[in-house]
Design a protein around this motif. Structure first.
Motif, PDB file in Angstrom:
ATOM      1  N   GLU A 297       0.696  -1.528  -0.083  1.00  0.00           N
ATOM      2  CA  GLU A 297       0.041  -0.339   0.152  1.00  0.00           C
ATOM      3  C   GLU A 297       0.790   1.081   0.068  1.00  0.00           C
ATOM      4  O   GLU A 297       0.357   1.583   0.096  1.00  0.00           O
ATOM      5  N   ASP A 298       1.858   1.245  -0.544  1.00  0.00           N
ATOM      6  CA  ASP A 298       3.087   2.064  -0.527  1.00  0.00           C
ATOM      7  C   ASP A 298       3.325   3.051   1.730  1.00  0.00           C
ATOM      8  O   ASP A 298       3.519   4.012   0.857  1.00  0.00           O
ATOM      9  N   ARG A 299       2.841   2.058   1.932  1.00  0.00           N
ATOM     10  CA  ARG A 299       3.097   2.757   3.653  1.00  0.00           C
ATOM     11  C   ARG A 299       4.986   2.320   4.080  1.00  0.00           C
ATOM     12  O   ARG A 299       5.406   1.111   2.967  1.00  0.00           O
ATOM     13  N   VAL A 300       5.019   3.286   3.871  1.00  0.00           N
ATOM     14  CA  VAL A 300       7.058   3.374   4.019  1.00  0.00           C
ATOM     15  C   VAL A 300       7.932   3.078   5.592  1.00  0.00           C
ATOM     16  O   VAL A 300       7.473   3.891   6.755  1.00  0.00           O
ATOM     17  N   TYR A 301       9.033   2.344   5.670  1.00  0.00           N
ATOM     18  CA  TYR A 301       9.189   1.764   7.179  1.00  0.00           C
ATOM     19  C   TYR A 301      10.862   1.989   7.045  1.00  0.00           C
ATOM     20  O   TYR A 301      11.741   2.119   5.613  1.00  0.00           O
ATOM     21  N   LEU A 302      10.942   2.352   8.039  1.00  0.00           N
ATOM     22  CA  LEU A 302      12.152   3.342   8.630  1.00  0.00           C
ATOM     23  C   LEU A 302      12.755   2.304   9.418  1.00  0.00           C
ATOM     24  O   LEU A 302      11.882   2.223  10.543  1.00  0.00           O
ATOM     25  N   PHE A 303      14.399   1.471   9.049  1.00  0.00           N
ATOM     26  CA  PHE A 303      14.847   1.201  10.336  1.00  0.00           C
ATOM     27  C   PHE A 303      15.842   2.000  10.755  1.00  0.00           C
ATOM     28  O   PHE A 303      16.464   2.393  10.342  1.00  0.00           O
TER      29      PHE A 303
ATOM     30  N   ARG B  54       2.384   7.040   2.657  1.00  0.00           N
ATOM     31  CA  ARG B  54       3.791   7.366   1.058  1.00  0.00           C
ATOM     32  C   ARG B  54       4.067   9.551   1.562  1.00  0.00           C
ATOM     33  O   ARG B  54       4.517   9.722   0.537  1.00  0.00           O
ATOM     34  N   ASP B  55       2.960  10.181   2.179  1.00  0.00           N
ATOM     35  CA  ASP B  55       2.595  11.477   2.380  1.00  0.00           C
ATOM     36  C   ASP B  55       4.104  11.689   3.025  1.00  0.00           C
ATOM     37  O   ASP B  55       3.504  13.091   3.547  1.00  0.00           O
ATOM     38  N   GLY B  56       4.019  10.543   3.891  1.00  0.00           N
ATOM     39  CA  GLY B  56       4.799  11.404   5.560  1.00  0.00           C
ATOM     40  C   GLY B  56       4.492  11.799   6.111  1.00  0.00           C
ATOM     41  O   GLY B  56       4.886  11.606   7.929  1.00  0.00           O
ATOM     42  N   THR B  57       3.202  10.858   6.813  1.00  0.00           N
ATOM     43  CA  THR B  57       2.036  10.936   7.658  1.00  0.00           C
ATOM     44  C   THR B  57       2.606  10.020   8.763  1.00  0.00           C
ATOM     45  O   THR B  57       2.803   8.716   8.020  1.00  0.00           O
TER      46      THR B  57
END
Length: 339
Positions: A38-44, A56-59
């Motif tokens: 769903e284009d959610r972004v995961y950061l480690f 994806r909009d940075g929320t």
């Protein structure tokens, strides 16, 4: 949007200020980035060590894993939404649900395999030269990729010289790799990606190349027009994006020796045969400017062709004094693809 990247194939603009980090959360490095279906972004992240999730909009969506990880390194979102976290300090790969529920641990927490590696003493090129022999999983593992059939490919790099292949349930199938600079040998297998046709691309970082194997570990070829490949991702059209780490003047390579000039970090786009299509971000003067890089360490493409590049600026450059502390916020960039 800030400057458009150079290159004639496809162009990107930097979406400045994309990450909206909530009050009370912090990080000094982003070691890895990936996106889900769903284009959610995961950061480690490091300092604090945890996983952060964004739309994806940075929320901001959620965070999890605080207190669990020793040295966050690689993160991969699998086709089923599972989140694989590679902990180089703990010698483990863990599989989680998107909400952070632990499902599987591969490797024994806190126990490194026997490769003869020691972290003590001087290094001529890089401390990975202290790896004496190949070993089993894991000794400072680095990255994971999911193959077309669901198998899990893991690079075991800082304290080993191998690629390990596991079943989806975490059972070891086989391993390959030796110490050295020849075909199928490694000095820090740092990252990898599996192409849709099953080729395994391995970023052999301190040998300045990407080695290409078939799914069984048989050597196919090597792409040598790269330097210090830290992260790889493959686009839908088969092109390969490579994040390449800075080598300061006087730094050494196992294959090229000492460099007489600064080799700034950069991003390269290669065709499926390893030929360079375009490059950007390699500035020795304005490393922290939008679109440029200091210490790129993770990379991901979403379904719309937008690109995310994560950097370990604090660990690699601020802490040893290569850049001033004012560069410390240069940890994550989103590049919006434009026609």
């Amino acid at each position: 949007m800030s400057p458009v990247t150079r290159g004639g194939r496809r162009r990107f603009q930097v979406e400045e200020g994309w990450e909206r980090l909530p009050d009370g959360l912090r990080h000094a490095d982003v070691t890895a980035v990936d996106v889900d279906a769903e284009d959610r972004v995961y950061l480690f992240t490091r300092f604090d060590h945890q996983v952060l999730v964004y739309e994806r909009d940075g929320t901001f969506v959620r965070s999890w894993g605080l207190g669990l990880f020793t040295l966050p390194h690689g993160l991969t979102v699998g086709p089923d939404g599972s989140v694989y976290c590679v902990d180089a300090g703990d010698h483990t790969v863990r599989r989680f649900t998107p909400d952070g529920e632990l499902l599987l641990t591969i490797g024994t927490p806190g126990e490194a395999s026997d490769t003869g590696y020691t972290s003590d003493g001087p290094a001529r090129v890089h401390r990975v030269e202290r790896v004496r022999r190949p070993g089993g999983p894991f000794n400072r593992c680095t990255d994971l990729a999911v193959g077309p059939d669901g198998d899990l490919y893991v690079t075991d790099g800082y304290g080993n010289c191998r690629v390990h292949v596991f079943t989806p349930d975490g059972e070891l199938r086989h391993s390959w790799g030796e110490v050295g600079t020849g075909p199928g040998q490694f000095h820090l297998p740092h990252c990898l990606a599996v192409t849709p046709d099953g080729r395994v691309l391995v970023g052999d970082r301190e040998n300045d190349r990407v080695q290409v194997f078939d799914g069984d570990g048989r050597f196919v070829t090597a792409w040598t027009d790269v330097r210090r490949p830290c992260a790889l991702t493959v686009a839908r059209d088969g092109t390969v994006f490579v994040a390449e780490l800075w080598r300061p003047k006087g730094g050494r390579s196992f294959v090229h020796g000492e460099t007489g000039e600064d080799q700034p970090a950069r991003l390269s786009v290669l065709d499926r045969d390893g030929r360079v299509l375009e490059r950007w971000g390699d500035s020795s003067r304005e490393r922290a400017a939008p679109g440029n890089f200091i210490a790129p360490h993770g990379i991901a493409l979403d379904s719309r062709g937008d690109l995310y590049v994560a950097e370990v600026t604090h660990s690699f450059a601020v802490r040893p004094g290569l850049v001033p502390p004012s560069c410390g916020d240069h940890q994550l960039q989103k590049f919006k693809g434009i026609v």
